[in-house]
Write a protein that holds these residues in place. Sequence first.
Motif, PDB file in Angstrom:
ATOM      1  N   ASP A 225       0.792  -1.223   0.000  1.00  0.00           N
ATOM      2  CA  ASP A 225       0.000   0.000   0.000  1.00  0.00           C
ATOM      3  C   ASP A 225       0.828   1.279   0.000  1.00  0.00           C
ATOM      4  OD1 ASP A 225       0.936   0.058   2.576  1.00  0.00           O
ATOM      5  OD2 ASP A 225      -1.027  -0.143   3.540  1.00  0.00           O
ATOM      6  N   GLY A 251      -6.279  -3.651  -3.480  1.00  0.00           N
ATOM      7  CA  GLY A 251      -5.840  -2.259  -3.367  1.00  0.00           C
ATOM      8  C   GLY A 251      -6.451  -1.339  -4.396  1.00  0.00           C
ATOM      9  N   ARG A 254      -6.301   2.439  -4.370  1.00  0.00           N
ATOM     10  CA  ARG A 254      -5.050   3.123  -4.713  1.00  0.00           C
ATOM     11  C   ARG A 254      -4.849   3.221  -6.227  1.00  0.00           C
ATOM     12  NH1 ARG A 254      -1.218  -0.069  -3.535  1.00  0.00           N
ATOM     13  NH2 ARG A 254      -2.338  -1.840  -2.657  1.00  0.00           N
TER      14      ARG A 254
END
Length: 377
Positions: A225, A251, A254
């Motif tokens: 991350d 994720g 992101r």
Amino acid sequence: MKIAVLSCFYPFRGGIAQFNAALYAELGKTDIVKAFNFTRQYPDFLFPGKTQYVTPDDEAAPVESTAILDTANPFSWISAAKKIREWGPDVLIMRYWMSYFAPSLGFVARHAGKHCKVIGILDNVVPHEQRFFDTPFTKYFLKGCDGFVTMCDAVTEDLLRLKPDARYIMRQHPLYSHFGEKLKRVDAEDKLGLEHGKKNILFFGLIRHYKGLDILLRAFEGLDDSYQLIIAGEPYGSFKEYQDIIDSIPGKDRIHLYPKYIKDSEVKDYFSAADVTVLPYRSATQSGISSVSYHFEVPMIVTDVGGLKSTIGDTGTGIVAEEAEPECIRKEIVSFFSHPEEREGFIDRIRSEKRRLSWSAFCDTLRTFAESLEQSI
């Protein structure tokens, strides 16, 4: 010297039109230059994007041109050649990037005038997504030209395979310089709504299968991350396969999506925020994206296809992944961020390349080549 340039100019948009505008402006500093445009570049059903034309918010600088060629109408090929002959250029320059254009441009090349030398600037000889008619069509176009400009070794090799006796020069893609100055990173991140303090990976440009966005997404899936991915560009075709991958990634928060045509004034936002540009291409010749990345001094991670190795890896301005596979791309991304001293070396060498890859140098070489063709009459 009187130079005619037949290709797409304003109000058509995209990298080819931007290149042509810069070429026209630079040649015009010392020569008499006239821009001849398409009346129709592609029939709409052949164009996979949203529009071929600039929109009111594109902010593209107009280029004065004369629209003469409908690529889908053979009658216009005759009139286009006639108008070019009547203007009487010493040299006719045409851009060539896909075999669809071969019949129309090949015809004009053969009828541009007895004393007019024809030079093809070749973005591709063999298309990324090949069809059965590509080779015969391309051979037809090549046979109508007196000389060629290639911009990477891969295109040169394709040219010589189809036309072994071709007269050519190889000159790397000049750098785009009309996108403005680089912003402070924090300001660019704020404009894009990005979280500060992350390792920013950029995928930029038209989204097509051969450009391997799916490969990059799978590579990103295995990153922690501390990374975030910026995807900026207009999809050619459906975006569903990419969205399905994004939705499956833990994720995904992101991953920052900007699936649209990026206006010239917005390009600096994305490159100013980026630590590295990734070109995970399945196939390639050269890439205009690398020129933009050079302009903003952003190193690159590319795959070992086409001319990317020679233009990025051999110049030391980025990293070349061994294969267009997620594991290979992920490995090089991690390596890039693990060695900050190497990153500074990439940036130093990019600055050296910027001095070499100017439009004035490109056009000086082009003029000298054109004069050598004239001497061979």
